[in-house]
Enzyme design. Structure first.
Site, PDB file in Angstrom:
ATOM      1  N   TYR A   1       7.989   1.793  -7.616  1.00 57.48           N
ATOM      2  CA  TYR A   1       7.247   0.537  -7.737  1.00 57.48           C
ATOM      3  C   TYR A   1       6.874   0.255  -9.203  1.00 57.48           C
ATOM      4  O   TYR A   1       6.912  -0.894  -9.637  1.00 57.48           O
ATOM      5  CB  TYR A   1       6.000   0.570  -6.850  1.00 57.48           C
ATOM      6  CG  TYR A   1       6.316   0.712  -5.373  1.00 57.48           C
ATOM      7  CD1 TYR A   1       7.362  -0.008  -4.804  1.00 57.48           C
ATOM      8  CD2 TYR A   1       5.589   1.560  -4.551  1.00 57.48           C
ATOM      9  CE1 TYR A   1       7.665   0.122  -3.456  1.00 57.48           C
ATOM     10  CE2 TYR A   1       5.886   1.691  -3.198  1.00 57.48           C
ATOM     11  CZ  TYR A   1       6.932   0.975  -2.664  1.00 57.48           C
ATOM     12  OH  TYR A   1       7.241   1.105  -1.328  1.00 57.48           O
TER      13      TYR A   1
ATOM     14  N   GLU B   1       0.868  -1.186   0.000  1.00 54.62           N
ATOM     15  CA  GLU B   1       0.000   0.000   0.000  1.00 54.62           C
ATOM     16  C   GLU B   1       0.892   1.219   0.000  1.00 54.62           C
ATOM     17  O   GLU B   1       1.945   1.203   0.650  1.00 54.62           O
ATOM     18  CB  GLU B   1      -0.844   0.050   1.275  1.00 54.62           C
ATOM     19  CG  GLU B   1      -1.917  -0.991   1.348  1.00 54.62           C
ATOM     20  CD  GLU B   1      -2.078  -1.518   2.770  1.00 54.62           C
ATOM     21  OE1 GLU B   1      -1.490  -0.933   3.711  1.00 54.62           O
ATOM     22  OE2 GLU B   1      -2.767  -2.537   2.920  1.00 54.62           O
TER      23      GLU B   1
HETATM   24  C1  LIG Z   1      10.722   6.053  -2.091  1.00 55.12           C
HETATM   25  C2  LIG Z   1      12.170   5.788  -1.662  1.00 55.12           C
HETATM   26  C3  LIG Z   1      12.195   4.504  -0.851  1.00 55.12           C
HETATM   27  C4  LIG Z   1      13.036   5.604  -2.926  1.00 55.12           C
HETATM   28  O1  LIG Z   1      14.346   5.231  -2.516  1.00 55.12           O
HETATM   29  P1  LIG Z   1      15.636   5.475  -3.467  1.00 55.12           P
HETATM   30  O2  LIG Z   1      16.745   4.629  -2.968  1.00 55.12           O
HETATM   31  O3  LIG Z   1      15.878   6.915  -3.605  1.00 55.12           O
HETATM   32  O4  LIG Z   1      15.103   4.910  -4.862  1.00 55.12           O
HETATM   33  P2  LIG Z   1      16.025   4.391  -6.073  1.00 55.12           P
HETATM   34  O5  LIG Z   1      17.257   5.231  -6.156  1.00 55.12           O
HETATM   35  O6  LIG Z   1      16.201   2.927  -5.972  1.00 55.12           O
HETATM   36  O7  LIG Z   1      15.082   4.757  -7.300  1.00 55.12           O
HETATM   37  C5  LIG Z   1      14.711   3.807  -8.301  1.00 55.12           C
HETATM   38  C6  LIG Z   1      13.709   4.496  -9.224  1.00 55.12           C
HETATM   39  O8  LIG Z   1      12.543   4.917  -8.499  1.00 55.12           O
HETATM   40  C7  LIG Z   1      12.072   6.182  -9.008  1.00 55.12           C
HETATM   41  N1  LIG Z   1      12.274   7.250  -8.013  1.00 55.12           N
HETATM   42  C8  LIG Z   1      12.897   7.146  -6.823  1.00 55.12           C
HETATM   43  N2  LIG Z   1      12.861   8.334  -6.167  1.00 55.12           N
HETATM   44  C9  LIG Z   1      12.205   9.197  -6.970  1.00 55.12           C
HETATM   45  C10 LIG Z   1      11.842  10.559  -6.847  1.00 55.12           C
HETATM   46  N3  LIG Z   1      12.165  11.309  -5.760  1.00 55.12           N
HETATM   47  N4  LIG Z   1      11.147  11.149  -7.854  1.00 55.12           N
HETATM   48  C11 LIG Z   1      10.793  10.436  -8.962  1.00 55.12           C
HETATM   49  N5  LIG Z   1      11.129   9.123  -9.149  1.00 55.12           N
HETATM   50  C12 LIG Z   1      11.814   8.509  -8.161  1.00 55.12           C
HETATM   51  C13 LIG Z   1      12.922   6.452 -10.240  1.00 55.12           C
HETATM   52  O9  LIG Z   1      12.287   5.792 -11.335  1.00 55.12           O
HETATM   53  C14 LIG Z   1      14.227   5.770  -9.849  1.00 55.12           C
HETATM   54  O10 LIG Z   1      15.035   5.473 -10.970  1.00 55.12           O
HETATM   55  P3  LIG Z   1      16.055   6.615 -11.524  1.00 55.12           P
HETATM   56  O11 LIG Z   1      16.778   7.183 -10.336  1.00 55.12           O
HETATM   57  O12 LIG Z   1      16.928   5.843 -12.450  1.00 55.12           O
HETATM   58  O13 LIG Z   1      15.201   7.646 -12.196  1.00 55.12           O
HETATM   59  C15 LIG Z   1      12.743   6.974  -0.843  1.00 55.12           C
HETATM   60  O14 LIG Z   1      12.489   8.179  -1.534  1.00 55.12           O
HETATM   61  C16 LIG Z   1      12.210   7.082   0.559  1.00 55.12           C
HETATM   62  O15 LIG Z   1      12.741   6.478   1.504  1.00 55.12           O
HETATM   63  N6  LIG Z   1      11.106   7.860   0.745  1.00 55.12           N
HETATM   64  C17 LIG Z   1      10.498   8.043   2.067  1.00 55.12           C
HETATM   65  C18 LIG Z   1       9.821   6.771   2.562  1.00 55.12           C
HETATM   66  C19 LIG Z   1       8.782   6.249   1.596  1.00 55.12           C
HETATM   67  O16 LIG Z   1       8.035   6.993   0.968  1.00 55.12           O
HETATM   68  N7  LIG Z   1       8.730   4.906   1.492  1.00 55.12           N
HETATM   69  C20 LIG Z   1       7.797   4.200   0.658  1.00 55.12           C
HETATM   70  C21 LIG Z   1       6.538   4.001   1.423  1.00 55.12           C
HETATM   71  S1  LIG Z   1       5.356   2.998   0.505  1.00 55.12           S
END
Ligand SMILES: CC(C)(COP(=O)(O)OP(=O)(O)OC[C@H]1O[C@@H](n2cnc3c(N)ncnc32)[C@H](O)[C@@H]1OP(=O)(O)O)[C@@H](O)C(=O)NCCC(=O)NCCS
Length: 145
Positions: free
Chosen positions: A115, A103
């Site tokens: 995702y 979710e």
């Molecule tokens: C969401 C989260 C887990 C992503 O972690 P991350 O390590 O930065 O993600 P990744 O580097 O593996 O990103 C993989 C892909 O996801 C997408 N993505 C990740 N962060 C993004 C952002 N801020 N904006 C747009 N796309 C994004 C992109 O497609 C990215 O690929 P790219 O960098 O080649 O464009 C992180 O932003 C976070 O911890 N957020 C707060 C907690 C949260 O929201 N958790 C999920 C709850 S369901």
């Protein structure tokens, strides 16, 4: 940077990461309990002994659920979450899980993009599922084998 399993003793480090990224962080007791419950499965990204990211799954074959995923702000957009998810899904598959559910807040574009990039599809919406602020949850799933 290493990937490793989380243990109940990691709960305070997990909480510290939760507090950087989640609006309503779990308590130490919740995190500890999730790491002890049958089917609870947690993974962390560690650098020089410090945790920077974690993912918590619950496996109940043939299904599993991604419960929490947070990457420390300093380490975002470096593929950490994608790597953690690939690893966690592979471990869930190893335990006999075929489908992963999760979710996510409808406004969480970073998570939704992540995702989608990993092949998750929307299969429902729960109105006003989240509070503080009130928001719908999108339900996503992905076949993992
Ligand atoms: C969401 C989260 C887990 C992503 O972690 P991350 O390590 O930065 O993600 P990744 O580097 O593996 O990103 C993989 C892909 O996801 C997408 N993505 C990740 N962060 C993004 C952002 N801020 N904006 C747009 N796309 C994004 C992109 O497609 C990215 O690929 P790219 O960098 O080649 O464009 C992180 O932003 C976070 O911890 N957020 C707060 C907690 C949260 O929201 N958790 C999920 C709850 S369901």
């Amino acid at each position: 940077m290493i990937l490793r399993r989380l243990h109940p003793g990691d709960a305070s480090s997990v909480l510290a990461i939760e507090e950087t990224g989640m609006g309503a962080p779990w308590s130490i007791a919740q995190i500890t309990s999730e790491l002890q419950v049958e089917g609870g499965l947690g993974f962390a990204t560690e650098i020089q002994g410090a945790l920077y990211a974690f993912a918590l799954f619950r496996s109940y074959p043939p299904e599993c659920e991604l419960l929490r995923l947070v990457v420390h702000p300093e380490l975002r957009r470096k593929g950490v979450a994608a790597t953690l998810l690939h690893h966690g899904l592979a471990q869930c598959a190893h335990r006999g899980c075929r489908t992963c559910f999760l979710e996510v807040r409808a406004s969480n574009l970073a998570a939704l993009n992540l995702y989608a990039a990993l092949g998750f599809c929307e299969n429902g919406r729960r109105k006003c599922y989240y509070t503080n602020p009130d928001e719908d949850a999108l339900l996503l799933h992905r076949e993992i084998i």
